[in-house]
Design an enzyme around this catalytic site. Structure first.
Site, short mmCIF file in Angstrom:
data_model
loop_
_atom_site.label_atom_id
_atom_site.label_comp_id
_atom_site.label_asym_id
_atom_site.label_seq_id
_atom_site.Cartn_x
_atom_site.Cartn_y
_atom_site.Cartn_z
CG ASP A 149 -2.16 0.80 1.09
OD1 ASP A 149 -2.54 1.09 -0.06
OD2 ASP A 149 -2.77 1.16 2.12
CG HIS A 232 -5.11 2.92 -4.09
ND1 HIS A 232 -3.78 3.19 -3.95
CD2 HIS A 232 -5.52 2.39 -2.90
CE1 HIS A 232 -3.39 2.86 -2.73
NE2 HIS A 232 -4.42 2.37 -2.06
CG HIS A 235 -7.12 -2.37 -4.48
ND1 HIS A 235 -8.33 -1.82 -4.08
CD2 HIS A 235 -6.87 -3.39 -3.63
CE1 HIS A 235 -8.79 -2.50 -3.03
NE2 HIS A 235 -7.92 -3.43 -2.73
CG HIS A 249 -5.91 -2.20 0.35
ND1 HIS A 249 -6.88 -1.64 -0.46
CD2 HIS A 249 -4.95 -1.24 0.51
CE1 HIS A 249 -6.52 -0.39 -0.77
NE2 HIS A 249 -5.37 -0.13 -0.19
ZN LIG Z 1 -4.52 1.83 -0.06
#
Ligand SMILES: [Zn+2]
Length: 350
Positions: A149, A232, A235, A249
């Site tokens: 992340d 993201h 993602h 994540h």
């Molecule tokens: Zn994130």
């Protein structure tokens, strides 16, 4: 909490391991400070049903503060409840698996783990308490996910700043925000491997403390103050297929970073630094490593469509984005990762 003028009763939303690790601390410290408190066991997903359930309990008990203790989904739920009830929120991450703790947003999922929405709040948490002794007892894979992340922060921030797009708060970025994002990346490169070794020894060394700061604080301030981009969004796209749901994540974001670098046609040196880092700490660099060893075209199309949904942060990229180019970049990133593994004699995962 007392120093901040917060008063009880307190509702602690907590996962199982947080309850196991911290119950005794809560009993002692909240007792000494004169806070009445109750624990609400987290159900496992930051979903609308979970948020509403905790809200009901908070209302029934007339609580004045919400405390979230656990991983990112627990904290996101605590924050959503506090925002809806207009209560202060205190976050106590027990893992450094994402940059959720300091942020002013929740990522809400459906009951079965697909991305549903971002909820953005008027303010950040009132207090974020991180005990690196506790983090040092967390599973290595979660720390690595946090690095995934955090790995995205610098690349997404730079893209947003260069494109003069608005940040997560709707304002412009600043030099200080970009500097924090860059510091986040430097700490990962310098301390990531050592921090992981320290965590395996359950020892909060200075490298682990710096890494926790990068994963938790710098990544959070960086993305919120500068913005998100393709990593993201990809993602979010990946969550559209159930095969990726067992992955964290940050693991999916790390793959999204590779896709972003492909989309942005970044130089080989930049891509290789990321591939090298990801390989050394164990972040995914191939589709197989996020459950997509067999990627059918219909799955890929679903992922690409979700990555490019209206309002996605992928539109912060400085060029027009179409689902087909995202699908191609997702395949191209996989080819890069597999080629890297082949050159370095790494056995493919999955
Ligand atoms: Zn994130």
């Amino acid at each position: 909490m007392a120093t901040l003028g917060l008063t009880g009763p307190v509702l602690i939303v907590a996962g199982n391991s947080a309850i196991r690790l911290l119950s005794e601390t809560w009993r002692r410290s909240l007792g000494e400070a004169g806070f009445a408190w109750q624990v609400c066991r987290f159900g496992g997903e930051c979903s609308i049903a979970e948020i509403e359930g905790v809200k009901r309990q908070a209302r029934e008990q007339g609580v004045r503060v919400i405390v979230g203790a656990g991983g990112g989904k627990v904290l996101d739920t605590a924050r959503a409840v506090a925002a809806d009830l207009d209560l202060p929120v205190v976050n106590c991450p027990t893992v450094a698996s994402s940059d959720a703790p300091c942020s002013a947003l929740s990522v809400v999922y459906t009951g079965d783990g697909a991305f549903l929405e971002y909820r953005i709040y008027g303010k950040n948490p009132d207090l974020v308490l991180v005990d690196t002794q506790i983090i040092a007892q967390s599973p290595p894979r979660l720390l690595v996910a946090g690095m995934g992340d955090a790995l995205a922060t610098w690349f997404e921030a730079k893209t947003c700043v260069e494109g003069h797009v608005r940040n997560m708060r709707g304002g412009g970025s600043s030099e200080s925000a970009l500097a924090l994002a860059e510091l986040c990346y430097r700490i990962l490169m310098r301390d990531g491997v050592d921090a992981l070794a320290a965590l395996r020894n359950r020892s909060p060394t200075p490298a682990l403390e710096r890494l926790v700061e990068a994963n938790t604080l710098l990544s959070g301030l960086g993305f919120e103050s500068s913005g998100l981009a393709a990593a993201h969004a990809v993602h979010n796209g990946l969550t559209a297929v159930a095969q990726t749901h067992p992955y964290f994540h940050g693991e999916k974001v790390a793959y999204g970073v590779l896709v972003q670098l492909v989309l942005e046609k970044k130089p080989q040196s930049v891509v290789e630094e990321v591939l090298d880092f990801a390989t050394r700490v164990g972040l995914p660099t191939t589709l197989a490593a996020i459950g997509l060893a067999e990627m059918r075209d219909d799955m890929l199309n679903r992922i690409a469509a979700r990555s490019t949904a209206e309002g996605e942060t992928i539109y912060n990229e400085p060029f027009p984005v179409e689902p087909r180019m995202v699908a191609e970049a997702i395949r191209a990133a996989d080819a890069l990762g597999r080629e890297w593994q082949r050159r370095h004699g790494i056995l493919a995962a999955g």
